[in-house]
Design a protein around this motif. Structure first.
Motif, PDB file in Angstrom:
ATOM      1  N   ASN A 142       6.773  11.142  -0.037  1.00 15.57           N
ATOM      2  CA  ASN A 142       7.283   9.982   0.690  1.00 15.57           C
ATOM      3  C   ASN A 142       8.768  10.153   1.009  1.00 15.57           C
ATOM      4  OD1 ASN A 142       6.589   7.252   1.706  1.00 15.57           O
ATOM      5  ND2 ASN A 142       8.113   6.582   0.214  1.00 15.57           N
ATOM      6  N   GLU A 143       9.551  10.547   0.020  1.00 12.51           N
ATOM      7  CA  GLU A 143      10.989  10.759   0.231  1.00 12.51           C
ATOM      8  C   GLU A 143      11.246  11.863   1.252  1.00 12.51           C
ATOM      9  OE1 GLU A 143      12.534  11.610  -3.664  1.00 12.51           O
ATOM     10  OE2 GLU A 143      12.680   9.487  -4.206  1.00 12.51           O
ATOM     11  N   VAL A 150       1.039   2.212   7.357  1.00  6.52           N
ATOM     12  CA  VAL A 150       1.516   2.762   6.088  1.00  6.52           C
ATOM     13  C   VAL A 150       0.371   3.555   5.461  1.00  6.52           C
ATOM     14  CG1 VAL A 150       3.185   0.894   5.701  1.00  6.52           C
ATOM     15  CG2 VAL A 150       0.856   0.702   4.770  1.00  6.52           C
ATOM     16  N   LEU A 151       0.689   4.329   4.445  1.00  2.00           N
ATOM     17  CA  LEU A 151      -0.320   5.052   3.680  1.00  2.00           C
ATOM     18  C   LEU A 151      -0.498   4.339   2.351  1.00  2.00           C
ATOM     19  CD1 LEU A 151      -2.169   7.559   3.578  1.00  2.00           C
ATOM     20  CD2 LEU A 151      -0.273   8.782   2.495  1.00  2.00           C
ATOM     21  N   ALA A 152      -1.741   3.961   2.052  1.00  2.00           N
ATOM     22  CA  ALA A 152      -2.050   3.287   0.791  1.00  2.00           C
ATOM     23  C   ALA A 152      -2.698   4.296  -0.158  1.00  2.00           C
ATOM     24  CB  ALA A 152      -2.981   2.108   1.025  1.00  2.00           C
ATOM     25  N   TYR A 153      -2.261   4.276  -1.406  1.00  2.00           N
ATOM     26  CA  TYR A 153      -2.803   5.148  -2.447  1.00  2.00           C
ATOM     27  C   TYR A 153      -3.446   4.286  -3.524  1.00  2.00           C
ATOM     28  CZ  TYR A 153      -2.854   8.004  -6.678  1.00  2.00           C
ATOM     29  OH  TYR A 153      -3.227   8.640  -7.836  1.00  2.00           O
ATOM     30  N   TYR A 154      -4.747   4.480  -3.730  1.00  3.28           N
ATOM     31  CA  TYR A 154      -5.505   3.751  -4.750  1.00  3.28           C
ATOM     32  C   TYR A 154      -5.717   4.671  -5.948  1.00  3.28           C
ATOM     33  CZ  TYR A 154      -6.767   0.247  -1.219  1.00  3.28           C
ATOM     34  OH  TYR A 154      -6.741  -0.742  -0.263  1.00  3.28           O
ATOM     35  N   GLU A 155      -5.188   4.272  -7.111  1.00  5.69           N
ATOM     36  CA  GLU A 155      -5.424   5.065  -8.321  1.00  5.69           C
ATOM     37  C   GLU A 155      -6.913   5.163  -8.613  1.00  5.69           C
ATOM     38  OE1 GLU A 155      -2.020   4.433 -11.506  1.00  5.69           O
ATOM     39  OE2 GLU A 155      -2.692   2.527 -10.618  1.00  5.69           O
ATOM     40  N   ASN A 156      -7.604   4.049  -8.428  1.00  2.00           N
ATOM     41  CA  ASN A 156      -9.060   4.002  -8.552  1.00  2.00           C
ATOM     42  C   ASN A 156      -9.554   2.915  -7.607  1.00  2.00           C
ATOM     43  OD1 ASN A 156      -9.215   1.394 -10.057  1.00  2.00           O
ATOM     44  ND2 ASN A 156      -8.169   2.582 -11.639  1.00  2.00           N
ATOM     45  N   GLN A 157     -10.868   2.803  -7.478  1.00  2.00           N
ATOM     46  CA  GLN A 157     -11.460   1.903  -6.478  1.00  2.00           C
ATOM     47  C   GLN A 157     -11.057   0.442  -6.661  1.00  2.00           C
ATOM     48  OE1 GLN A 157     -15.745   1.917  -6.477  1.00  2.00           O
ATOM     49  NE2 GLN A 157     -15.849   1.184  -4.379  1.00  2.00           N
ATOM     50  N   ASP A 158     -10.808   0.027  -7.888  1.00  2.00           N
ATOM     51  CA  ASP A 158     -10.513  -1.383  -8.158  1.00  2.00           C
ATOM     52  C   ASP A 158      -9.016  -1.699  -8.246  1.00  2.00           C
ATOM     53  OD1 ASP A 158     -13.260  -1.980  -8.284  1.00  2.00           O
ATOM     54  OD2 ASP A 158     -13.335  -1.284 -10.357  1.00  2.00           O
ATOM     55  N   SER A 159      -8.180  -0.700  -8.067  1.00  3.28           N
ATOM     56  CA  SER A 159      -6.750  -0.928  -8.240  1.00  3.28           C
ATOM     57  C   SER A 159      -6.104  -1.491  -6.979  1.00  3.28           C
ATOM     58  CB  SER A 159      -6.049   0.372  -8.644  1.00  3.28           C
ATOM     59  OG  SER A 159      -6.105   1.318  -7.595  1.00  3.28           O
ATOM     60  N   PRO A 198      -3.402  -0.998  -4.318  1.00  2.00           N
ATOM     61  CA  PRO A 198      -2.810   0.271  -3.890  1.00  2.00           C
ATOM     62  C   PRO A 198      -1.284   0.281  -3.936  1.00  2.00           C
ATOM     63  CG  PRO A 198      -3.444  -1.004  -1.986  1.00  2.00           C
ATOM     64  CD  PRO A 198      -3.956  -1.760  -3.198  1.00  2.00           C
ATOM     65  N   PHE A 199      -0.764   1.492  -4.101  1.00  2.00           N
ATOM     66  CA  PHE A 199       0.653   1.749  -3.903  1.00  2.00           C
ATOM     67  C   PHE A 199       0.845   2.038  -2.418  1.00  2.00           C
ATOM     68  CE2 PHE A 199       0.246   2.778  -8.403  1.00  2.00           C
ATOM     69  CZ  PHE A 199       1.380   2.170  -8.923  1.00  2.00           C
ATOM     70  N   ILE A 200       1.971   1.611  -1.859  1.00  2.00           N
ATOM     71  CA  ILE A 200       2.231   1.747  -0.431  1.00  2.00           C
ATOM     72  C   ILE A 200       3.349   2.762  -0.189  1.00  2.00           C
ATOM     73  CG2 ILE A 200       2.952   0.551   1.678  1.00  2.00           C
ATOM     74  CD1 ILE A 200       0.176  -0.293   0.554  1.00  2.00           C
ATOM     75  N   LEU A 201       3.031   3.779   0.610  1.00  2.00           N
ATOM     76  CA  LEU A 201       4.015   4.748   1.077  1.00  2.00           C
ATOM     77  C   LEU A 201       4.359   4.341   2.502  1.00  2.00           C
ATOM     78  CD1 LEU A 201       2.115   6.247  -1.081  1.00  2.00           C
ATOM     79  CD2 LEU A 201       3.133   8.319  -0.169  1.00  2.00           C
ATOM     80  N   ASP A 202       5.611   4.002   2.727  1.00  2.00           N
ATOM     81  CA  ASP A 202       6.046   3.389   3.974  1.00  2.00           C
ATOM     82  C   ASP A 202       7.222   4.171   4.544  1.00  2.00           C
ATOM     83  OD1 ASP A 202       6.959   1.640   5.977  1.00  2.00           O
ATOM     84  OD2 ASP A 202       6.855  -0.132   4.698  1.00  2.00           O
ATOM     85  N   SER A 203       7.199   4.425   5.828  1.00  2.00           N
ATOM     86  CA  SER A 203       8.300   5.143   6.469  1.00  2.00           C
ATOM     87  C   SER A 203       9.589   4.337   6.485  1.00  2.00           C
ATOM     88  CB  SER A 203       7.923   5.540   7.899  1.00  2.00           C
ATOM     89  OG  SER A 203       7.596   4.396   8.667  1.00  2.00           O
ATOM     90  N   ASN A 204       9.512   3.047   6.171  1.00  2.00           N
ATOM     91  CA  ASN A 204      10.704   2.197   6.166  1.00  2.00           C
ATOM     92  C   ASN A 204      11.422   2.164   4.829  1.00  2.00           C
ATOM     93  OD1 ASN A 204      10.434   1.436   8.860  1.00  2.00           O
ATOM     94  ND2 ASN A 204       9.028  -0.212   8.344  1.00  2.00           N
ATOM     95  N   THR A 205      10.835   2.761   3.774  1.00  2.00           N
ATOM     96  CA  THR A 205      11.478   2.726   2.465  1.00  2.00           C
ATOM     97  C   THR A 205      10.995   3.883   1.592  1.00  2.00           C
ATOM     98  OG1 THR A 205      11.870   1.413   0.464  1.00  2.00           O
ATOM     99  CG2 THR A 205       9.751   1.114   1.541  1.00  2.00           C
ATOM    100  N   ASN A 206      11.877   4.366   0.737  1.00  2.00           N
ATOM    101  CA  ASN A 206      11.494   5.388  -0.239  1.00  2.00           C
ATOM    102  C   ASN A 206      10.867   4.769  -1.479  1.00  2.00           C
ATOM    103  OD1 ASN A 206      12.291   7.577   1.295  1.00  2.00           O
ATOM    104  ND2 ASN A 206      14.335   7.652   0.406  1.00  2.00           N
ATOM    105  N   ASN A 207      11.025   3.447  -1.635  1.00  2.00           N
ATOM    106  CA  ASN A 207      10.431   2.765  -2.787  1.00  2.00           C
ATOM    107  C   ASN A 207       8.931   2.642  -2.591  1.00  2.00           C
ATOM    108  OD1 ASN A 207      12.954   2.326  -3.998  1.00  2.00           O
ATOM    109  ND2 ASN A 207      13.265   0.481  -2.793  1.00  2.00           N
TER     110      ASN A 207
END
Length: 188
Positions: free
Chosen positions: A36-37, A113-122, A124-133
């Motif tokens: 992401n960074e 954005v790109l969403a990352y799911y640790e597992n099906q029920d979680s 998601p974490f968001i990878l966004d071009s507008n932030t490194n967080n």
């Protein structure tokens, strides 16, 4: 790369290769953060409108085109991150292109954005071009999800955790289908 985009494209590609070598064997969380960074760094890819870069209203550039030009819009950032994470061994079932409305300076705009799911029920974490967080979606009140999809299926954002496939189509899934067809033919 050099023939088509010049030495700067080669430099950016070499930087990606170096990063990927450094990330081999690292935990997925580290891979997500560093990828992401990397792509959010404006010396790698700087945001630019498709019309300015490609002379088209909407063009989904592959990772090498984005690195070559050093320019891209939100879909191009997502494509670059998605394929880099796949190459680093992240399971494609954890990664979803997510079309959202993003609140930028009080105005809601279409964004991806790109969403990352640790597992099906979680959540998601968001990878966004507008932030490194990288934060979980429930900690991003500035984003309103519309739909999410990966290379296999299209899901309405509200149905993603239930696994129900939606037959709904959009210009985004059509572009993704075109992109995958080009990929299968080796055009990328």
């Amino acid at each position: 790369m050099k023939r088509q985009y010049g030495q700067q494209g080669v430099v950016r590609l070499e930087r990606l290769d170096k990063l990927m070598n450094e990330l081999v064997g690292k935990e997925e969380g580290v891979k997500l953060l560093k990828v992401n960074e990397f792509f959010n760094d404006p010396t790698i890819i700087k945001w630019a409108d498709d019309m300015q870069v490609w002379g088209k209203v909407d063009y989904w550039a592959n990772r090498f085109e984005s690195l070559g030009k050093g320019l891209g819009d939100c879909e191009d950032f997502v494509i670059a991150k998605y394929f880099t994470l796949l190459d680093l061994g992240v399971d494609e079932n954890k990664l979803f292109f997510t079309y959202v409305y993003a609140n930028l300076n009080g105005k809601w705009i279409a964004h991806m954005v790109l969403a990352y799911y640790e597992n099906q029920d979680s959540i998601p974490f968001i990878l966004d071009s507008n932030t490194n967080n990288i934060r979980r979606a429930n900690n991003r009140p500035d984003l309103k999800p519309v739909l999410a999809f990966n290379a296999k299926d299209l899901f309405l954002a509200q149905q993603a955790s239930t696994g129900k496939i939606s037959a709904k189509s959009s210009k985004y899934t059509k572009e993704w289908a075109k992109y995958l067809e080009k990929l299968k033919k080796g055009d990328l």
